[in-house]
Design an enzyme around this catalytic site. Structure first.
Site, PDB file in Angstrom:
ATOM      1  N   THR A   1       0.819  -1.219   0.000  1.00  0.00           N
ATOM      2  CA  THR A   1       0.000   0.000   0.000  1.00  0.00           C
ATOM      3  C   THR A   1       0.847   1.260   0.000  1.00  0.00           C
ATOM      4  O   THR A   1       0.455   2.276  -0.583  1.00  0.00           O
ATOM      5  CB  THR A   1      -0.922   0.014   1.240  1.00  0.00           C
TER       6      THR A   1
ATOM      7  N   ASP B   1       1.669  -6.774  -4.733  1.00  0.00           N
ATOM      8  CA  ASP B   1       0.592  -6.633  -3.759  1.00  0.00           C
ATOM      9  C   ASP B   1       0.871  -7.707  -2.716  1.00  0.00           C
ATOM     10  O   ASP B   1       1.002  -8.890  -3.044  1.00  0.00           O
ATOM     11  CB  ASP B   1      -0.759  -6.869  -4.435  1.00  0.00           C
ATOM     12  N   SER B   2       0.966  -7.324  -1.445  1.00  0.00           N
ATOM     13  CA  SER B   2       1.468  -8.277  -0.456  1.00  0.00           C
ATOM     14  C   SER B   2       0.539  -9.458  -0.218  1.00  0.00           C
ATOM     15  O   SER B   2       0.948 -10.461   0.368  1.00  0.00           O
ATOM     16  CB  SER B   2       1.762  -7.580   0.881  1.00  0.00           C
ATOM     17  N   SER B   3      -0.706  -9.382  -0.663  1.00  0.00           N
ATOM     18  CA  SER B   3      -1.579 -10.543  -0.515  1.00  0.00           C
ATOM     19  C   SER B   3      -1.076 -11.720  -1.339  1.00  0.00           C
ATOM     20  O   SER B   3      -1.450 -12.864  -1.097  1.00  0.00           O
ATOM     21  CB  SER B   3      -3.011 -10.184  -0.913  1.00  0.00           C
TER      22      SER B   3
ATOM     23  N   THR C   1       1.218  -4.563   4.175  1.00  0.00           N
ATOM     24  CA  THR C   1       0.913  -4.945   5.555  1.00  0.00           C
ATOM     25  C   THR C   1       0.185  -6.280   5.671  1.00  0.00           C
ATOM     26  O   THR C   1       0.226  -6.914   6.720  1.00  0.00           O
ATOM     27  CB  THR C   1       0.066  -3.857   6.235  1.00  0.00           C
ATOM     28  N   ASP C   2      -0.493  -6.726   4.613  1.00  0.00           N
ATOM     29  CA  ASP C   2      -1.302  -7.948   4.722  1.00  0.00           C
ATOM     30  C   ASP C   2      -0.476  -9.151   5.160  1.00  0.00           C
ATOM     31  O   ASP C   2      -0.927  -9.960   5.977  1.00  0.00           O
ATOM     32  CB  ASP C   2      -1.986  -8.253   3.390  1.00  0.00           C
TER      33      ASP C   2
END
Length: 461
Positions: free
Chosen positions: A49, A123-125, A155-156
């Protein structure tokens, strides 16, 4: 409470006048002094993010992060020319990377920040073991050329990545590695990203804490101890069962000496006696471990279906309370253990530890399930992945590696007190151990509780 960034700015004093003069093409009195103390940071921008922009499809990672969020802001760029530096990127390729110089701090030091952006940004997901392997290789490949490392990450899955890197890079890590991110993009005016990133750079460049840490919400936390507790709060992470390594507030920056990992006494005085560890990295594969949350109505047949999947070699069991589970599930778990699956028991609760105090938890131990004590799910999951990777490369018996699950490897768990372990239940006040801690401010040495540091000189803790 005022934002911690204002306190950090007293160390990194933004010389806006000089920056603005350079931006307008004005001449300055002198170039950057070559003999100035200049700690070097490799800033690895993996994604998340913190570097996302709005699009028709929602927030997506942006390649404009360096130009618009870092280079354009005086707090990250004092405007003096800074050469590019050769780095090894996440694909193992040597290339030139741009550098920025932070404004001089109150002791005359500038931090040189070389920026390596992943391609593509993540995207960390989607981040799992391939990402952990890339980040670990990137740090290890560049370890000799930089004083410290800061990683921007979503952060995920930040708690998983920080724990994984702790297992992979330590105990032979000589530099500080700090991961950070944001709940709100740095492209937005109300972002927490600038605060988190500046704090990470300042602490990483002026402290030497040779482990993997996370800086978020004005706290430096151990990488194996964190969990995400909020999807939106700027204090989105907590270290439930361990105190912070350092805190930043409007009154100062404090390193909590008691919470740091210290070498054994004989190692501190005789470096030749320290054990030698290989710099080789284990290749992690997170697809081999599953997380199973115990819930009312979970059936033995469903549990058996999950655990008999051919690729599953380890499982994190999120149990109720202090490690409890319906007794009818235990045969399915014991059958999996007999087939070689490593299973670790951790609590679903945010705070506290599992134990063998209650009958169900004791029967789990008898069935071969390992106690995870107060480990977070993220730390337990990545620990199993790491142990299985080590098992593939090791000639040690499987039982020896299985026993590592309940041992403290990277500060991820609080070992039980052997003197009270056998009491077999919650302790009364008459049975509780008494512990004394020193919490003096200032000073130096292993006896202090809190250490207030002057950031003009790089500290080796």
């Amino acid at each position: 409470m005022a934002s911690g960034i204002y306190r950090l700015l007293s160390f990194v004093s933004a010389n806006r006048e000089r920056y603005q003069n350079r931006a307008m093409g004005a001449k300055t009195s002198s170039n950057h002094p070559q003999d100035t103390y200049e700690p070097s940071i490799l800033l690895i921008v993996a994604g998340g993010t913190i570097c996302m922009q709005d699009s028709e499809d929602g927030l997506v990672t942006s390649t404009l992060f360096l130009d618009e969020c870092l280079s354009a802001k005086p707090v990250f760029n004092d405007g003096t020319p800074c050469p590019t530096y050769r780095v090894i990127d996440e694909h193992g390729v040597e290339r030139e990377a741009p550098s920025l110089r932070l404004p001089r701090d109150r002791n005359g030091a500038n931090v040189r920040c070389t920026v390596l952006e992943f391609n593509p940004l993540l995207d960390s997901s989607t981040a799992h073991s391939p990402t952990w392997n890339q980040l670990a290789r990137t740090v290890r490949s560049n370890e000799a050329n930089f004083d410290a490392f800061v990683i921007c990450h979503g952060t995920d899955t930040l708690a998983y990545t920080s724990a994984a890197l702790s297992y992979m890079l330590m105990p032979n890590l000589d530099k500080t590695v700090v991961l950070t991110g944001a709940q709100r993009s740095m492209f937005f005016a109300d972002s927490d990203g600038s605060d988190n990133l500046l704090g990470s750079i300042v602490l990483a460049s002026h402290l030497r804490i040779p482990e993997v840490c996370v800086y978020f919400g004005h706290k430096l936390l151990r990488g194996t101890r964190i969990t995400k507790i909020s999807a939106s709060s700027y204090s989105g992470f907590e270290s439930p069962n361990a105190g912070p390594l350092a805190t930043v507030s409007e009154t100062g920056i404090v390193v909590h000496w008691d919470n740091l990992q210290h070498p054994e006494p004989n190692h501190a005085t005789n470096t030749s006696s320290q054990p030698k560890h290989s710099k080789a990295l284990a290749e992690m594969n997170s697809a081999s471990v599953v997380v199973i949350k115990i819930y009312p109505g979970l059936t033995p047949s469903l549990l058996t279906t999950i655990l008999t999947t051919p690729s599953i070699r380890g499982a994190v069991l999120e149990t109720l309370g202090a490690g409890n589970i319906p007794l009818d599930l235990i045969p399915a778990l014991q059958s999996a253990v007999n087939r070689g699956v490593i299973i670790v028991n951790v609590t679903q609760c945010l705070h506290g530890s599992v134990s063998s105090a209650y009958e169900p938890a004791r029967k789990l131990v008898e069935a071969g399930i390992q106690l995870g004590y107060d480990m977070t799910t993220e730390a337990a999951f990545t620990k199993l992945v790491y142990i299985l990777a080590a098992q593939d490369k090791s000639s040690s018996p499987a039982e020896d590696l299985r026993g590592m699950v309940s041992k403290n490897l990277r500060g991820e768990l609080t070992p039980p007190d052997l003197a009270i372990e056998g009491n077999g239940g919650p302790l009364s006040i008459a049975q509780l151990p008494i512990r004394y801690e020193r919490t003096m401010n200032g000073g130096s040495g292993p006896g202090m509780g809190h250490l207030s540091l002057d950031f003009g000189v790089r500290q080796h803790l």
